[in-house]
Design an enzyme around this catalytic site. Sequence first.
Site, PDB file in Angstrom:
ATOM      1  N   ASN A   1       0.823  -1.224   0.000  1.00  0.00           N
ATOM      2  CA  ASN A   1       0.000   0.000   0.000  1.00  0.00           C
ATOM      3  C   ASN A   1       0.859   1.277   0.000  1.00  0.00           C
ATOM      4  OD1 ASN A   1       1.003   0.133   2.611  1.00  0.00           O
ATOM      5  ND2 ASN A   1      -0.980  -0.058   3.648  1.00  0.00           N
TER       6      ASN A   1
ATOM      7  N   HIS B   1       3.400   1.922   2.095  1.00  0.00           N
ATOM      8  CA  HIS B   1       3.988   2.334   3.378  1.00  0.00           C
ATOM      9  C   HIS B   1       5.501   2.158   3.354  1.00  0.00           C
ATOM     10  CE1 HIS B   1       3.343  -1.943   5.269  1.00  0.00           C
ATOM     11  NE2 HIS B   1       4.616  -1.821   4.958  1.00  0.00           N
TER      12      HIS B   1
END
Length: 242
Positions: free
Chosen positions: A133, A135
């Site tokens: 995602n 991160h």
Amino acid sequence: MELKVLESNKIDEEVANEIVTLIKGKPNCVLGLATGSTPLGVYANLVKKYENKEVSFKNVRSFNLDEYVGLKHDNDQSYFYFMHHNLFDHIDIDPNNVHVPDGINYENCLKTYDNEIKKAGGIDLQILGIGSNGHIAFNEPGTDFDSFIHLVNLKESTIKDNSRFFSSIEEVPTRAITMGLRSIMQAKRIILIAKGKNKNRAIKALFDEQGIDEALPVSVLKLHPNVEIYCDKDAAEGVIDE
Ligand code: F6R
């Protein structure tokens, strides 16, 4: 940002070489280290180079990015255990020079970790992986770019991604302590490694979309003057280098 697309084992060798070159030039350098499957090959190469007497870690200092909240050091899923098992136990680094955020006594760690990095002279080279995602460390989408070390509730996608290391998804901790995006951006040099198809969406978003947006934490790296991104073909597929 410089993008290099290489075979996975070439990435491991090149990044390990970069680390060794740094240590040779500055034996007491400060390394920022990551856990997860991505840096495993780099650590294996470093252990080999140590065994071949190509490098000594005697005066190296290290700071890890993150740790699960609630896992003790002897828990084989803790990042403390991971780092010892995969690197520290096999090289001559001084245990006093090793820092992993404390997922048990985190209150104290929240107060001291960024200061400890500053006192050490700042991170010379930060190694990063990337979540599917986008991160970096455990700075999930929406994290303040100005953040220092903090506690985080892990996103469902991260818990799902990381459940492959646990016997069931219920065992994956839901909270972590992580260096912040501002802490990471203070590193003098950053190497991010992305391997595999499940990283392609995040890498594409980083290169193809113009924006620097807290919804894509890794995009903060566009503001850093010294970033290299190493991708394998799967992670880099379809990426337009700027
Ligand atoms: C771990 C860390 C995370 C991982 C990321 C990718 O210290 O900071 O951001 O780098 O979740 O994990 P892997 O490498 O397991 O795909």
